[in-house]
Design an enzyme around this catalytic site. Structure first.
Site, short mmCIF file in Angstrom:
data_model
loop_
_atom_site.label_atom_id
_atom_site.label_comp_id
_atom_site.label_asym_id
_atom_site.label_seq_id
_atom_site.Cartn_x
_atom_site.Cartn_y
_atom_site.Cartn_z
N LYS A 22 1.56 -1.97 7.05
CA LYS A 22 3.00 -2.27 7.09
C LYS A 22 3.67 -1.90 5.77
CE LYS A 22 4.44 -6.66 6.18
NZ LYS A 22 5.50 -6.82 5.18
N ASN A 23 3.07 -2.32 4.67
CA ASN A 23 3.76 -2.14 3.38
C ASN A 23 3.69 -0.70 2.86
OD1 ASN A 23 4.57 -4.74 3.50
ND2 ASN A 23 3.08 -5.54 2.02
N ARG A 100 13.84 -7.70 3.93
CA ARG A 100 14.15 -7.24 2.57
C ARG A 100 13.82 -5.76 2.40
NH1 ARG A 100 14.77 -10.75 -1.23
NH2 ARG A 100 14.20 -9.12 -2.68
N CYS A 124 14.02 -15.63 -0.76
CA CYS A 124 13.39 -15.90 0.53
C CYS A 124 12.35 -16.99 0.35
CB CYS A 124 12.79 -14.63 1.13
SG CYS A 124 11.23 -14.19 0.42
N ARG A 129 13.13 -13.41 -5.73
CA ARG A 129 13.06 -11.99 -5.38
C ARG A 129 14.27 -11.17 -5.84
NH1 ARG A 129 9.78 -11.15 0.11
NH2 ARG A 129 9.20 -9.31 -1.04
N PRO A 130 14.50 -11.09 -7.16
CA PRO A 130 15.63 -10.31 -7.67
C PRO A 130 15.41 -8.80 -7.49
CG PRO A 130 14.27 -11.09 -9.47
CD PRO A 130 13.69 -11.67 -8.22
N ASP A 132 16.83 -6.70 -9.99
CA ASP A 132 17.37 -6.20 -11.26
C ASP A 132 16.64 -4.94 -11.74
OD1 ASP A 132 15.24 -8.07 -11.45
OD2 ASP A 132 15.53 -8.20 -13.62
N ASP A 314 -0.79 -11.32 -1.40
CA ASP A 314 -0.68 -11.33 0.06
C ASP A 314 -1.95 -11.81 0.75
OD1 ASP A 314 1.91 -10.50 -0.25
OD2 ASP A 314 1.54 -8.41 0.25
N ILE A 336 2.32 -14.13 -8.98
CA ILE A 336 3.35 -13.13 -8.63
C ILE A 336 4.63 -13.80 -8.13
CG2 ILE A 336 3.89 -11.10 -7.19
CD1 ILE A 336 1.67 -10.54 -9.22
N ARG A 407 5.58 -9.78 12.51
CA ARG A 407 6.10 -8.84 11.51
C ARG A 407 4.99 -8.03 10.87
NH1 ARG A 407 10.53 -11.40 7.63
NH2 ARG A 407 10.51 -9.22 7.08
C1 EPZ Z 1 5.91 -6.14 -2.13
O1 EPZ Z 1 7.11 -6.89 -2.30
C2 EPZ Z 1 5.35 -6.52 -0.78
N1 EPZ Z 1 6.34 -6.20 0.25
C3 EPZ Z 1 5.02 -8.00 -0.75
O2 EPZ Z 1 4.37 -8.28 0.49
C4 EPZ Z 1 4.03 -8.32 -1.88
O3 EPZ Z 1 3.83 -9.71 -1.94
C5 EPZ Z 1 4.58 -7.83 -3.23
O4 EPZ Z 1 4.95 -6.43 -3.15
C6 EPZ Z 1 3.62 -8.00 -4.38
O5 EPZ Z 1 2.41 -7.31 -4.10
C7 EPZ Z 1 6.42 -4.97 0.74
O6 EPZ Z 1 5.69 -4.07 0.34
C8 EPZ Z 1 7.42 -4.71 1.82
P1 EPZ Z 1 7.54 -6.79 -6.24
P2 EPZ Z 1 8.14 -6.52 -3.45
O7 EPZ Z 1 8.84 -6.10 -6.48
O8 EPZ Z 1 8.14 -5.06 -3.64
C9 EPZ Z 1 9.54 -9.55 -9.60
C10 EPZ Z 1 4.01 -9.37 2.55
O9 EPZ Z 1 3.59 -10.51 2.84
N2 EPZ Z 1 10.70 -8.62 -9.56
O10 EPZ Z 1 6.28 -6.11 -6.60
O11 EPZ Z 1 9.41 -7.20 -3.13
C11 EPZ Z 1 9.43 -10.37 -8.32
O12 EPZ Z 1 10.31 -11.48 -8.34
C12 EPZ Z 1 5.01 -9.17 1.43
O13 EPZ Z 1 3.67 -8.35 3.17
C13 EPZ Z 1 11.72 -8.79 -10.44
O14 EPZ Z 1 11.72 -9.69 -11.30
O15 EPZ Z 1 7.46 -7.24 -4.70
C14 EPZ Z 1 7.96 -10.74 -8.34
O16 EPZ Z 1 7.75 -11.85 -9.16
C15 EPZ Z 1 5.53 -10.45 0.87
N3 EPZ Z 1 12.78 -7.91 -10.39
C16 EPZ Z 1 7.28 -9.51 -8.98
O17 EPZ Z 1 8.34 -8.81 -9.66
C17 EPZ Z 1 12.84 -6.88 -9.50
O18 EPZ Z 1 13.81 -6.11 -9.51
C18 EPZ Z 1 6.64 -8.55 -7.99
O19 EPZ Z 1 7.59 -8.19 -6.99
C19 EPZ Z 1 11.76 -6.72 -8.59
C20 EPZ Z 1 10.70 -7.61 -8.64
#
Ligand code: EPZ
Length: 430
Positions: A22-23, A100, A124, A129-130, A132, A314, A336, A407
């Site tokens: 999926k991801n 998202r 969520c 989940r920012p 930035d 995950d 995370i 999902r």
């Molecule tokens: C991806 O989410 C996955 N989703 C998530 O899987 C997974 O948990 C996550 O990566 C971490 O491995 C998809 O691939 C669709 P990140 P993503 O940006 O990309 C912080 C599932 O169950 N951050 O790597 O949204 C954030 O808050 C889902 O399949 C910022 O601060 O995750 C987090 O603490 C849930 N600013 C960390 O980084 C930003 O602009 C990692 O988030 C972006 C992220």
């Protein structure tokens, strides 16, 4: 809303085919927006998130052809995408709020046509989940970004420019978005502290087939030399490492033996090492992994989630479910997401002994038996953790809010039934 009913206590033995990830599928689908030519993706998982993103792409102007395919003797979908022109440059609130990953359209549309409007997703169930990192990086590449009425309005009428970006965190989403944006930017983009998850490698493979110039696959430093346009390509989505890890834990929690057909051991090194430390036999085969817990004398283990190749967040909830019935104490630390222990109260309703300390760590003391109960979870992986608890528990467990599972786990009941689980979906009208 449908429910899942499980009668626990059965040992699971047999073969489960691992679906496309999926991801990986979601950013690959967004990448098709980078060209006006056809891009074909095969081994696409049959999941509601994919159907949902297809719907958004159609609204934006993408034509999608769909066919059923057999990949490694297992049915899957193949989609051919073509976005000759955009009908709309807006990803509306209703889409982004529900999924998202809709935000993956940001980088591709902006870099191809110079304007995009995306509803901000907001927080969520698992954290704030920012976005930035995505937005600051696009600004560094020359985009003008305004936040208005809950929307990101991004403009780059003369196109984006390559630059040097250092990510504050190794964000998966930001790496995909900026990588896609950089493929059509002018000049060279250097991303440091990029995420290294295998799904990003899969995106790099597709982009490269489309004509992008990218160096540094599987490293934290990506160098992208922008090109004028991208072209048609065909790509097979890689197998889902989180689905594979989830079923590996199903073998462990039922003391069974499951052949995970198609799974890639290389993508699961850290979780498989933890299972090995629990006396579970892991055998790598040319066509997957065999997880054999039949005679394992298991003891509790500590895990800490981390960026890839660390222990995946995950799989944290599923691992915690396993620890609830594993003798000894285990410490589970979530590094995370700030709010990813929502499964704990539900596991405790089934008899688990868990103490949460702050928002990041929990001590789990293994109990002899869980007992079945009606439960519900607030996200996909937590829901699977409750399925696992139900498989191990005595009596009947009803998992509510099955739409979370739909999902991310293709044909969940079918796959678990095939290895001996007593599981069924109870259809209910909304
Ligand atoms: C991806 O989410 C996955 N989703 C998530 O899987 C997974 O948990 C996550 O990566 C971490 O491995 C998809 O691939 C669709 P990140 P993503 O940006 O990309 C912080 C599932 O169950 N951050 O790597 O949204 C954030 O808050 C889902 O399949 C910022 O601060 O995750 C987090 O603490 C849930 N600013 C960390 O980084 C930003 O602009 C990692 O988030 C972006 C992220």
């Amino acid at each position: 809303m449908d429910k899942i009913k499980i009668i626990g206590g059965r040992q699971l033995n047999g073969l489960i085919h691992i679906s496309g990830a999926k991801n990986a599928a979601l950013p690959l689908m967004a990448a098709t927006l980078l060209t006006d030519e056809k891009v074909t993706l095969s081994n696409m998982p049959m999941l509601s998130d994919v159907t949902f993103l297809n719907k958004l792409l159609r609204e934006l102007g993408t034509e999608i052809e769909e066919k059923q395919d057999i990949i490694n003797a297992y049915p899957s979908n193949t989609y051919t995408y073509q976005t000759k022109d955009f009908k709309s440059l807006v990803a509306p609130y209703d889409y982004v709020r529900k999924m998202r990953a809709s935000y993956y359209v940001l980088g591709p549309i902006l870099t191809r046509v110079g304007h995009v409007e995306l509803s901000l997703p907001g927080g969520c169930a698992i954290g704030a989940r920012p976005m930035d990192i995505h937005l600051n990086s696009l600004e560094k590449m020359g985009a003008v970004i305004e936040i208005k009425n809950g929307y990101v309005i991004a403009d780059a009428p003369k196109g984006l420019k390559g630059t040097h970006i250092i990510f504050e965190k190794a964000s998966v989403g930001a790496t995909c978005n900026i990588l896609m944006a950089a493929t059509l930017a002018k000049g060279e983009t250097l991303i440091e502290n990029a995420a290294q998850e295998p799904e990003i490698g899969d995106l790099i493979d597709l982009l490269t087939k489309m004509g992008a110039k990218i160096e540094g696959k599987n490293t934290s430093q990506l160098k992208i030399e922008g090109v004028k346009s991208l072209k048609s390509a065909t790509h097979q989505v890689l197998p889902d490492r989180i689905e594979a890890g989830s079923y590996a834990i199903a073998a462990a929690i039922t003391k069974g033996r499951i052949h995970l057909a198609g799974a890639v051991a290389e993508h699961l090194k850290t979780p498989l090492n933890i299972l090995r430390a629990m006396d579970i036999k892991i055998t790598e085969k040319p066509d997957g992994i065999v997880v054999n817990a039949q005679n394992a004398v298991m003891t509790g283990q500590d895990i800490m989630t981390d960026y890839y190749p660390g222990f995946p967040t995950d799989l944290q909830a599923q691992f915690m479910a396993l620890m609830t019935v594993t003798p000894g104490a285990s410490m589970v630390t979530e590094n995370i997401w700030e709010n990813r222990f929502m499964h704990v109260p539900e596991l405790m309703r089934m008899g688990a002994n868990i103490n949460v300390h702050g928002h990041a760590s929990a001590i789990v003391r293994g109990v002899k038996k869980l007992s079945g109960a009606p439960v519900m979870a607030t996200d996909l992986r937590a829901s699977f953790a409750l399925v696992l608890a139900g498989l191990a528990a005595e009596g009947e467990t009803i998992v509510n809010r099955v739409y979370h599972l739909d999902r991310g786990y293709e044909k969940l009941e079918e796959k678990l039934k095939a290895v001996g689980a007593d599981i069924e979906r109870i259809k209910e009208e909304d």
